[in-house]
Design a protein around this motif. Structure first.
Motif, PDB file in Angstrom:
ATOM      1  N   SER A  19      -3.804   4.786   3.608  1.00  0.00           N
ATOM      2  CA  SER A  19      -2.706   5.806   4.335  1.00  0.00           C
ATOM      3  C   SER A  19      -3.506   7.181   4.197  1.00  0.00           C
ATOM      4  O   SER A  19      -4.466   7.319   3.372  1.00  0.00           O
ATOM      5  CB  SER A  19      -1.424   5.792   3.567  1.00  0.00           C
ATOM      6  OG  SER A  19      -1.008   4.545   3.894  1.00  0.00           O
ATOM      7  N   ARG A  21      -0.708   5.292   8.387  1.00  0.00           N
ATOM      8  CA  ARG A  21      -1.560   4.191   7.878  1.00  0.00           C
ATOM      9  C   ARG A  21      -2.502   3.444   8.708  1.00  0.00           C
ATOM     10  O   ARG A  21      -2.087   3.358   9.963  1.00  0.00           O
ATOM     11  CB  ARG A  21      -0.079   3.059   7.464  1.00  0.00           C
ATOM     12  CG  ARG A  21       0.769   3.403   6.391  1.00  0.00           C
ATOM     13  CD  ARG A  21       2.165   2.594   6.549  1.00  0.00           C
ATOM     14  NE  ARG A  21       2.871   2.817   5.509  1.00  0.00           N
ATOM     15  CZ  ARG A  21       4.075   2.629   5.401  1.00  0.00           C
ATOM     16  NH1 ARG A  21       4.645   1.810   6.327  1.00  0.00           N
ATOM     17  NH2 ARG A  21       4.929   2.850   4.255  1.00  0.00           N
ATOM     18  N   ASN A  46      -0.987  -1.070   9.680  1.00  0.00           N
ATOM     19  CA  ASN A  46       0.254  -0.116  10.032  1.00  0.00           C
ATOM     20  C   ASN A  46       1.255  -0.868  11.010  1.00  0.00           C
ATOM     21  O   ASN A  46       0.625  -1.303  12.045  1.00  0.00           O
ATOM     22  CB  ASN A  46      -0.355   0.998  10.913  1.00  0.00           C
ATOM     23  CG  ASN A  46       0.635   2.207  11.029  1.00  0.00           C
ATOM     24  OD1 ASN A  46       2.029   1.701  11.037  1.00  0.00           O
ATOM     25  ND2 ASN A  46       0.202   3.283  11.531  1.00  0.00           N
TER      26      ASN A  46
END
Ligand code: GLN
Length: 413
Positions: A107, A122, A138
């Motif tokens: 991240s 992310r 993500n």
């Protein structure tokens, strides 16, 4: 109707680091000393690489576990808050995130001038190394967000405006084709950002230099021996250079600071000119990577072939294959040969440098590219020499350092 063109002026600092796993404190000290080098210039945004403080090359969940943090906890959060408050700037930094339910993410934090979390992104496309510790993709996919900036835009009459800049983070592999398997020309990340009108693209990276040993290296033992020999010739430990800082500051008011370790030349190794993959001339950027990063933003690049392609109506059937998930291909929409024409976007690349495991060498070369939206009917060459890309400066491939630029670009509101 009634859209006004505003000029955004920002001072951005990009910090290139060589973090090693298990050496957090030393990395934090070096990161602070690099920030100290630029704090008197009061940058609006300070950017750090992917996994900037922790080091990148983790090989199992057990190994990374102690480094995982919730977004608003741990060394990256504390560091960003400190910098943001001290300099009244936005700070961006990559870190290993502990999610809910055993999830872990690669991240990046965006911390605002007051030290508050503005955004947590992310990584969406994962690299082999991320998969070794079961990093999760993500769930939201690529994202764009609004970054509020006070008093940084001006209209033609000289009036100052607060703006919410359409911004995005991309982390390293996000720029590449999905799992290196998607068709190269799909340009997933840059297409998404073009379609969302993103004006500021910030990319923290741990991007590999071509001399790295990867799953594609035919003879890993020879590759590693070569890395060891190169570092030795350069007079560096196996993990590469630390504490020799390259400083490159050029500001609108004429301020110019340039400091180059080793006077910028290392004569012991051959120059980049011949062997593209040689790790040498550490104070110079890696042209191969700069060109690669540039072409991954093909939708933002001028290209005279688009006009033909558009006229021949080749686009419709191609777009149909994406079943409504996108409305552009290589920058063309059904309404405009080049959707980006006359627009501007700024790309901030912040890569790490050094080496890990004696196998992974990073490419450094952090810096700035501005896409100016011009020359749409003229350009044929799709690399960093394309005139629609303005190279505003880069650090070299191998030294830690900091580069600062005053950037300006136009937006419409
Ligand atoms: N495509 C990148 C590379 O080859 C991926 C590395 C990363 O995501 N850290 O370096």
């Amino acid at each position: 109707m009634g859209l006004k063109r505003l000029t955004v002026n920002l001072r951005i600092a990009v910090v290139q680091l060589n973090p090693q796993i298990g050496h957090l404190e030393e990395t934090v000290v070096r990161a602070h000393s690099l920030v100290r080098r630029v704090e008197r210039y009061q940058p609006d945004i300070v950017v750090f690489p992917e996994f900037a403080l922790s080091g990148y090359s983790f090989h199992s969940r057990a190994e990374i576990s102690a480094h995982l943090c919730r977004p608003q906890e741990g060394p990256a959060w504390e560091f960003c808050q400190q910098i943001s408050r001290k300099l009244s700037c936005v700070t961006v930094m990559g870190y290993p995130e502990r999610g809910d339910n055993q999830q872990a993410y690669n991240s990046a934090l965006v911390v605002d001038e007051e030290g508050k979390l503005a955004f947590n992104y992310r990584k969406s496309f994962l690299y082999d190394t991320d998969e070794e510790w079961q990093c999760a993709e993500n769930p939201a996919g690529f994202q764009a967000f609004e970054l509020p900036l006070k008093g940084k835009a001006r209209d033609h009459d000289g009036h100052v405006h607060d703006v919410k800049l359409r911004s995005a983070i991309g982390i390293c592999m996000d720029l590449s084709p999905y799992k290196f398997k998607a068709p190269f020309q799909e340009c997933e990340f840059s297409t998404y950002q073009l379609e969302h009108g993103t004006e500021l693209l910030i990319v923290p990276m741990a991007w590999l230099h071509a001399s790295s040993v990867t799953r594609d290296t035919a003879d890993p033992a020879t590759g590693k021996a070569e890395i060891a020999r190169t570092m030795d010739q350069l007079g560096l430990p196996l993990h590469g250079s630390q504490n020799q800082f390259q400083v490159n500051i050029k500001l609108r008011d004429g301020t110019c600071e340039e400091e180059c370790p080793g006077n910028g030349t290392l004569t012991s190794a051959p120059s980049d000119a011949g062997v593209a993959s040689s790790y040498s001339d550490l104070s110079r950027p890696d042209q191969q990577n700069l060109d690669y990063w540039t072409i991954r933003f093909m939708p933002f690049l001028a290209c005279k072939w688009r006009e033909n392609w558009f006229v021949e109506k080749a686009l419709k059937p191609i777009l149909a294959k994406f079943k409504g998930s996108r409305f552009t291909y290589l920058g063309s929409s059904l309404k405009a040969p080049w959707l980006f024409e006359n627009k501007n976007a700024l790309l901030v690349l912040c890569n790490r440098c050094g080496a890990e495991d004696g196998a992974t060498v990073y490419a450094g070369s952090s810096g700035f590219l501005k896409f100016n939206g011009q020359y749409g009917n003229e350009e044929e060459i799709l690399n960093s020499s394309n005139r629609s890309v303005e190279l505003l400066g880069n650090l070299g491939k191998g030294y830690e350092g900091v580069i600062v630029r005053d950037v300006s670009f136009e937006i419409e509101r």
